[in-house]
Design a protein around this motif. Structure first.
Motif, PDB file in Angstrom:
ATOM      1  N   GLY A   1     -22.102  19.391 -23.011  1.00 24.63           N
ATOM      2  CA  GLY A   1     -22.002  18.288 -22.069  1.00 24.63           C
ATOM      3  C   GLY A   1     -20.596  17.793 -21.826  1.00 24.63           C
ATOM      4  N   ALA A   2     -19.604  18.386 -22.462  1.00 23.60           N
ATOM      5  CA  ALA A   2     -18.220  17.945 -22.277  1.00 23.60           C
ATOM      6  C   ALA A   2     -17.791  18.167 -20.831  1.00 23.60           C
ATOM      7  CB  ALA A   2     -17.294  18.698 -23.219  1.00 23.60           C
ATOM      8  N   GLU A   3     -17.097  17.157 -20.268  1.00 22.50           N
ATOM      9  CA  GLU A   3     -16.584  17.247 -18.905  1.00 22.50           C
ATOM     10  C   GLU A   3     -15.058  17.211 -18.936  1.00 22.50           C
ATOM     11  OE1 GLU A   3     -18.284  14.478 -16.158  1.00 22.50           O
ATOM     12  OE2 GLU A   3     -20.323  14.722 -16.958  1.00 22.50           O
ATOM     13  N   PHE A   4     -14.438  17.948 -18.020  1.00 20.56           N
ATOM     14  CA  PHE A   4     -12.984  17.939 -17.932  1.00 20.56           C
ATOM     15  C   PHE A   4     -12.547  18.184 -16.498  1.00 20.56           C
ATOM     16  CE2 PHE A   4     -14.226  22.266 -19.010  1.00 20.56           C
ATOM     17  CZ  PHE A   4     -13.417  23.072 -18.208  1.00 20.56           C
ATOM     18  N   ARG A   5     -11.288  17.808 -16.228  1.00 23.14           N
ATOM     19  CA  ARG A   5     -10.709  17.950 -14.902  1.00 23.14           C
ATOM     20  C   ARG A   5      -9.513  18.891 -14.933  1.00 23.14           C
ATOM     21  NH1 ARG A   5     -10.126  11.719 -12.815  1.00 23.14           N
ATOM     22  NH2 ARG A   5     -12.312  11.338 -12.249  1.00 23.14           N
ATOM     23  N   ILE A   6      -9.420  19.698 -13.894  1.00 24.05           N
ATOM     24  CA  ILE A   6      -8.249  20.521 -13.637  1.00 24.05           C
ATOM     25  C   ILE A   6      -7.901  20.287 -12.177  1.00 24.05           C
ATOM     26  CG2 ILE A   6      -7.416  22.886 -13.374  1.00 24.05           C
ATOM     27  CD1 ILE A   6      -9.068  23.635 -15.777  1.00 24.05           C
ATOM     28  N   GLY A   7      -6.747  19.691 -11.911  1.00 21.93           N
ATOM     29  CA  GLY A   7      -6.453  19.288 -10.545  1.00 21.93           C
ATOM     30  C   GLY A   7      -7.486  18.264 -10.096  1.00 21.93           C
TER      31      GLY A   7
ATOM     32  N   GLU B   1     -19.169  23.957 -12.231  1.00 19.83           N
ATOM     33  CA  GLU B   1     -18.290  23.226 -11.328  1.00 19.83           C
ATOM     34  C   GLU B   1     -19.092  22.092 -10.692  1.00 19.83           C
ATOM     35  OE1 GLU B   1     -15.606  25.240  -8.612  1.00 19.83           O
ATOM     36  OE2 GLU B   1     -16.166  27.158  -9.535  1.00 19.83           O
ATOM     37  N   LEU B   2     -18.581  20.867 -10.837  1.00 16.60           N
ATOM     38  CA  LEU B   2     -19.254  19.704 -10.272  1.00 16.60           C
ATOM     39  C   LEU B   2     -18.586  19.321  -8.957  1.00 16.60           C
ATOM     40  CD1 LEU B   2     -19.501  17.588 -13.551  1.00 16.60           C
ATOM     41  CD2 LEU B   2     -21.206  19.165 -12.627  1.00 16.60           C
ATOM     42  N   SER B   3     -19.370  18.807  -8.040  1.00 16.02           N
ATOM     43  CA  SER B   3     -18.813  18.366  -6.758  1.00 16.02           C
ATOM     44  C   SER B   3     -19.389  17.005  -6.402  1.00 16.02           C
ATOM     45  CB  SER B   3     -19.128  19.371  -5.645  1.00 16.02           C
ATOM     46  OG  SER B   3     -20.528  19.505  -5.476  1.00 16.02           O
ATOM     47  N   ALA B   4     -18.696  16.292  -5.528  1.00 14.76           N
ATOM     48  CA  ALA B   4     -19.101  14.940  -5.159  1.00 14.76           C
ATOM     49  C   ALA B   4     -20.456  14.921  -4.463  1.00 14.76           C
ATOM     50  CB  ALA B   4     -18.041  14.306  -4.260  1.00 14.76           C
ATOM     51  N   ASP B   5     -20.823  16.011  -3.769  1.00 12.80           N
ATOM     52  CA  ASP B   5     -22.107  16.034  -3.058  1.00 12.80           C
ATOM     53  C   ASP B   5     -23.262  16.509  -3.923  1.00 12.80           C
ATOM     54  OD1 ASP B   5     -21.527  18.693  -3.338  1.00 12.80           O
ATOM     55  OD2 ASP B   5     -21.281  19.106  -1.201  1.00 12.80           O
ATOM     56  N   GLY B   6     -23.013  16.699  -5.209  1.00 12.68           N
ATOM     57  CA  GLY B   6     -24.083  17.066  -6.128  1.00 12.68           C
ATOM     58  C   GLY B   6     -24.324  18.552  -6.263  1.00 12.68           C
TER      59      GLY B   6
ATOM     60  N   CYS C   1     -18.139  20.916 -16.171  1.00 19.37           N
ATOM     61  CA  CYS C   1     -18.975  20.510 -17.306  1.00 19.37           C
ATOM     62  C   CYS C   1     -19.311  21.745 -18.121  1.00 19.37           C
ATOM     63  CB  CYS C   1     -20.257  19.836 -16.808  1.00 19.37           C
ATOM     64  SG  CYS C   1     -21.353  19.276 -18.143  1.00 19.37           S
ATOM     65  N   PHE C   2     -19.136  21.636 -19.432  1.00 21.52           N
ATOM     66  CA  PHE C   2     -19.463  22.721 -20.364  1.00 21.52           C
ATOM     67  C   PHE C   2     -20.872  22.476 -20.910  1.00 21.52           C
ATOM     68  CE2 PHE C   2     -19.697  24.198 -24.760  1.00 21.52           C
ATOM     69  CZ  PHE C   2     -19.386  25.540 -24.610  1.00 21.52           C
TER      70      PHE C   2
END
Length: 250
Positions: A133-139, A162-167, A144-145
């Motif tokens: 459940g770990a989340e991280f940002r690149i740029g 890969e998560l996106s704003a539109d789900g 989410c792992f």
């Protein structure tokens, strides 16, 4: 008749090129040697009150910015509430995060806590263990792992989402011992079309089936891990919304 001179009463003339002997000068007394250990002086530091760390509110695209000295036991960062206000950033919750001072057996420590914010609080990492459940940002891209319960070990048992704003989500299987994330599709397993991302930005390393790590690849803009609470050290950097901070302890 002339008187005879006593030969002993007539001084013989000095011989040419020969000086009369001089008395030796007494030797100077030996210098006193200070055998005491010289301890260097140190600058003043408080002995009974807590030190005063500094929170740097970094300017955009800069390594410096506004400096805020933290003297209170709790400092809240938010869009509408707190001691550090970011009213112009819609990604920041009303009460987003806080820095808390604690007494750890007579030693002061400071902790960053997320206050159940909508978009999370992220810290810059060089290497961090990945839990389910770990989340991280690149740029600007967020990942989410996730572990896959019951998945055969040969298939890795984990995925990167890969998560996106539109789900919408895009899933990448982690099947080998290493997975690279970056902008260059020729040398990365997961490519990200973002100018803030380096060609080879970060990687996930699988040491064992239950020990996986996220490692920054020396990127320009860093790799950022979402946290609920973390002990701050001098030089820690974190992100609230699109505002970056640096925390230093004297």
């Amino acid at each position: 008749m002339s008187a005879k001179k006593d030969p002993k009463s007539v001084a013989a003339p000095p011989r040419a090129g020969r000086e009369s002997p001089r008395r030796a000068e007494p030797a100077p007394p030996p210098e006193k040697v200070d055998t005491a250990v010289q301890v260097p002086s140190v600058r003043f530091r408080p002995a009974t009150r807590p030190p005063v760390p500094v929170l740097w509110i970094l300017d955009d695209d800069q390594e410096s910015g506004e400096r805020m000295r933290i003297r209170a036991a709790v400092v809240v960062i938010g869009r509408t509430e707190g001691q550090v206000l970011l009213p112009h950033d819609t990604q920041v919750s009303s009460r987003h995060a806080e820095i808390v001072r604690r007494d750890d057996n007579g030693r002061c420590t400071w902790h960053l806590r997320d206050l159940s914010s909508t978009n999370g609080t992220f810290v810059k990492i060089a290497r961090s263990r990945l839990n389910d459940g770990a989340e991280f940002r690149i740029g600007r891209q967020q990942f989410c792992f996730r572990l896959q319960p019951g998945s055969p070990p040969a298939k890795g048992g984990a995925v990167l989402v890969e998560l996106s704003a539109d789900g919408q989500e895009q899933t990448h299987a982690i099947s080998g011992n290493e997975l690279w994330i970056g902008r260059d599709p020729h040398c990365c397993d997961v490519s990200v079309k973002d100018p803030l991302v380096c060609p080879k930005h970060a990687r996930i390393v699988v040491e064992t089936q239950d020990r996986r790590y996220l490692i920054d690849g020396g990127s320009l803009n860093g790799t950022w891990l979402r946290i609920e609470e973390l002990a701050l050290t001098s030089g820690s950097e974190f992100e609230v919304g699109e505002q970056r901070f640096r925390f230093t302890i004297p």
